[in-house]
Design an enzyme around this catalytic site. Structure first.
Site, mmCIF file in Angstrom:
data_model
loop_
_atom_site.group_PDB
_atom_site.id
_atom_site.type_symbol
_atom_site.label_atom_id
_atom_site.label_comp_id
_atom_site.label_asym_id
_atom_site.label_seq_id
_atom_site.Cartn_x
_atom_site.Cartn_y
_atom_site.Cartn_z
ATOM 1 N N HIS A 1 44.361 28.370 -28.978
ATOM 2 C CA HIS A 1 45.265 27.223 -29.076
ATOM 3 C C HIS A 1 44.860 26.326 -30.229
ATOM 4 O O HIS A 1 43.822 26.536 -30.871
ATOM 5 C CB HIS A 1 45.251 26.431 -27.770
ATOM 6 C CG HIS A 1 43.951 25.690 -27.557
ATOM 7 N ND1 HIS A 1 42.795 26.306 -27.167
ATOM 8 C CD2 HIS A 1 43.630 24.374 -27.717
ATOM 9 C CE1 HIS A 1 41.814 25.414 -27.074
ATOM 10 N NE2 HIS A 1 42.301 24.227 -27.421
ATOM 11 N N GLU B 1 45.482 17.662 -22.375
ATOM 12 C CA GLU B 1 45.033 19.054 -22.346
ATOM 13 C C GLU B 1 46.184 19.986 -21.952
ATOM 14 O O GLU B 1 46.158 21.171 -22.248
ATOM 15 C CB GLU B 1 43.857 19.154 -21.357
ATOM 16 C CG GLU B 1 43.246 20.496 -21.149
ATOM 17 C CD GLU B 1 42.587 21.104 -22.385
ATOM 18 O OE1 GLU B 1 42.319 20.371 -23.358
ATOM 19 O OE2 GLU B 1 42.361 22.326 -22.374
ATOM 20 N N ARG C 1 39.370 30.068 -22.260
ATOM 21 C CA ARG C 1 40.327 28.990 -22.551
ATOM 22 C C ARG C 1 41.140 29.531 -23.709
ATOM 23 O O ARG C 1 40.635 29.733 -24.800
ATOM 24 C CB ARG C 1 39.585 27.693 -22.920
ATOM 25 C CG ARG C 1 40.457 26.595 -23.571
ATOM 26 C CD ARG C 1 41.564 26.125 -22.637
ATOM 27 N NE ARG C 1 42.293 24.958 -23.169
ATOM 28 C CZ ARG C 1 43.416 25.032 -23.888
ATOM 29 N NH1 ARG C 1 43.952 26.195 -24.176
ATOM 30 N NH2 ARG C 1 44.002 23.927 -24.301
ATOM 31 N N HIS D 1 41.495 27.714 -32.169
ATOM 32 C CA HIS D 1 40.175 28.039 -31.624
ATOM 33 C C HIS D 1 40.271 28.593 -30.209
ATOM 34 O O HIS D 1 41.345 28.569 -29.596
ATOM 35 C CB HIS D 1 39.271 26.802 -31.661
ATOM 36 C CG HIS D 1 39.879 25.587 -31.011
ATOM 37 N ND1 HIS D 1 40.736 24.764 -31.678
ATOM 38 C CD2 HIS D 1 39.749 25.068 -29.757
ATOM 39 C CE1 HIS D 1 41.108 23.767 -30.877
ATOM 40 N NE2 HIS D 1 40.525 23.944 -29.695
ATOM 41 N N HIS E 1 45.580 21.877 -31.623
ATOM 42 C CA HIS E 1 46.163 20.568 -31.296
ATOM 43 C C HIS E 1 45.934 19.632 -32.466
ATOM 44 O O HIS E 1 45.123 19.906 -33.352
ATOM 45 C CB HIS E 1 45.571 19.995 -30.006
ATOM 46 C CG HIS E 1 44.124 20.345 -29.786
ATOM 47 N ND1 HIS E 1 43.114 19.775 -30.524
ATOM 48 C CD2 HIS E 1 43.524 21.240 -28.954
ATOM 49 C CE1 HIS E 1 41.950 20.278 -30.123
ATOM 50 N NE2 HIS E 1 42.166 21.175 -29.191
ATOM 51 N N GLU F 1 38.458 17.939 -32.010
ATOM 52 C CA GLU F 1 37.798 18.261 -30.728
ATOM 53 C C GLU F 1 36.296 18.342 -30.926
ATOM 54 O O GLU F 1 35.814 19.137 -31.727
ATOM 55 C CB GLU F 1 38.337 19.590 -30.189
ATOM 56 C CG GLU F 1 37.576 20.136 -28.978
ATOM 57 C CD GLU F 1 38.180 21.444 -28.448
ATOM 58 O OE1 GLU F 1 39.421 21.579 -28.476
ATOM 59 O OE2 GLU F 1 37.403 22.321 -28.030
HETATM 60 MN MN MN Z 1 41.004 22.634 -27.996
#
Ligand code: MN
Ligand code: MN
Length: 425
Positions: free
Chosen positions: A126, A193, A123, A171, A128, A132
């Site tokens: 990124h 997402e 993943r 992360h 945000h 999380e």
């Molecule tokens: Mn994340």
């Protein structure tokens, strides 16, 4: 006999049906006749057999919607969303699906993502705005994060481990040899997402000469950066953690971003157990609190509410039902099973009852640094008994037996025993 069948037969018996009628009920609409166990919208002498068209599987998973308890009333909004009804975004390397206010409009405080990564798949790096929180559901992964002081954190996680990446910190998550599936929880129901800040997209949308100046290297050094987002993509399985460690002149993040939840001793209750994981034990998780609950067959998470936060639930195993009392003449019952999201707005009274034959396992998620609840029975046990008696017309003996401590998960109904929780009609 499973509880659903028992309920149907009880419902049929209460309606004065002959055994032949029970058999007719079990035959259902014909499309499913030889499988039996067909729920019907019948409650005592109310309701009538569903003549079809119908979806038997939907009805089986939602028996309290088809035939609600007689105590249900009013217009409580929808409080259930199966992840199986969320759009799934498939990539080479895995998939991701989300449950947000777009799927479950009441869930303003919290959103969830269910993600799968094959071995080695990543993943993308990124960040945000939301905090999380995550639980590893299956398999293993390596996670990285760097905090605002430039301190790094690199760790491996396995089934039952949690991680927490505070708002705005960059992360990544990479599947290890087993690959993995995990649940992500965000402290904002409008989270998406699909609109996180991706390293690939930022780099692709900065003038090349700016990249060159920023990193002090020629533009040609950045000639091969991706032009489209990566999001989830395949990569080789990384080597051992020791080989992946990077010396950081600022040191390591002081509060680990990973917590081994299953190493924690559960609090034993009469009908199950709970693990409360908030910032008191998992310091990094300063804006999301979690409770991992196990309810044995016949057991029930006691009547209670949460004074400071909405509750977002994720069901991992078993079958359960929950009735939410939304004040006034508003009360509604929902059924849950593995993969479902449940929701309870702040201060609304509720219980969660195991309606199946296996242990119910689920998460209760809250925003804020600390877990809080108010127990109905504990409340009534620690105020003057006369006051309680004047309200509820209970006997002195009944009030005296109320527990002065929170039971959290209670055992079977003393009148009925396990697997027979629901009154017919
Ligand atoms: Mn994340
Ligand atoms: Mn609750």
């Amino acid at each position: 006999m499973d509880p659903m069948t028992r309920r149907m037969i009880l419902a049929a018996s209460a309606a004065g049906s002959a055994l032949g009628t029970v058999n007719a009920l079990a035959q259902g609409s014909g499309q499913d006749g030889n499988r039996g166990n067909v729920p019907q919208p019948i409650r005592g002498n109310e309701g009538a057999r569903d003549m079809g068209p119908r979806s038997i599987d939907v009805d089986r998973n939602n028996p309290d919607m088809l035939s609600p308890p007689a105590t249900d009333v009013g217009d409580v909004p929808n409080l259930k969303w199966p992840f199986g009804l969320s759009h799934n975004r498939l990539s080479a390397g895995g998939w991701a699906r989300e449950t947000t206010i777009r799927e479950l409009p009441v869930s303003k405080a919290t959103a969830g993502v269910n993600m799968r990564l094959t071995p080695g798949s990543i993943r993308e790096l990124h960040w945000h705005k939301e905090d999380e929180w995550s639980l590893m559901l299956n398999g293993n992964a390596r996670v990285t994060c760097v905090d605002e002081s430039g301190r790094n954190f690199i760790s491996d996680v396995k089934q039952g481990d949690l991680w927490y990446f505070p708002s705005g910190l960059p992360h990544s998550i990479q599947g290890l040899d087993q690959g993995c599936e995990f649940l992500l929880v965000f402290d904002n129901g409008a989270f998406s997402e699909d609109s996180t800040f991706l390293i690939s997209q930022w780099m692709a949308h900065v003038p090349p000469e700016v990249l060159a100046k920023n990193f002090g290297q020629p533009e040609s050094a950045f000639a091969n950066i991706p032009r489209k987002q990566l999001y989830i993509f395949e990569a080789p399985v990384p080597g051992p953690l020791s080989a992946d460690r990077v010396q950081d002149p600022y040191g390591q993040a002081p509060n680990p971003f990973v917590f081994k939840m299953m190493d924690m001793q559960p609090v034993k209750c009469p009908g199950g157990s709970v693990r409360v994981v908030d910032s008191a034990v998992f310091k990094a998780s300063d804006n999301i609190a979690a409770v991992y609950v196990e309810i044995e067959p016949g057991g029930m998470r006691e009547l209670h509410w949460h004074p400071r936060s909405d509750e977002w639930q994720y069901y991992i195993a078993g079958k359960a039902r929950m009735t939410v009392f939304a004040s006034g003449e508003n009360s509604r019952t929902f059924d849950y099973q593995a993969g479902d999201v449940g929701y309870v707005p702040q201060t609304m009274g509720h219980y969660i009852e195991n309606t199946g034959t296996e242990t119910v396992r689920y998460l209760e998620m809250f925003t804020g640094p600390r877990y809080t609840d108010v127990s109905l029975s504990q409340w009534l046990a620690v105020i003057p008994p006369e006051l309680v008696k004047n309200h509820l017309k209970l006997s002195d003996d009944t009030i005296a037996k109320f527990n002065k401590k929170k039971l959290v998960v209670v055992g079977s109904n003393p009148d009925r025993g396990p697997g027979n929780q629901k009154q017919p009609g």
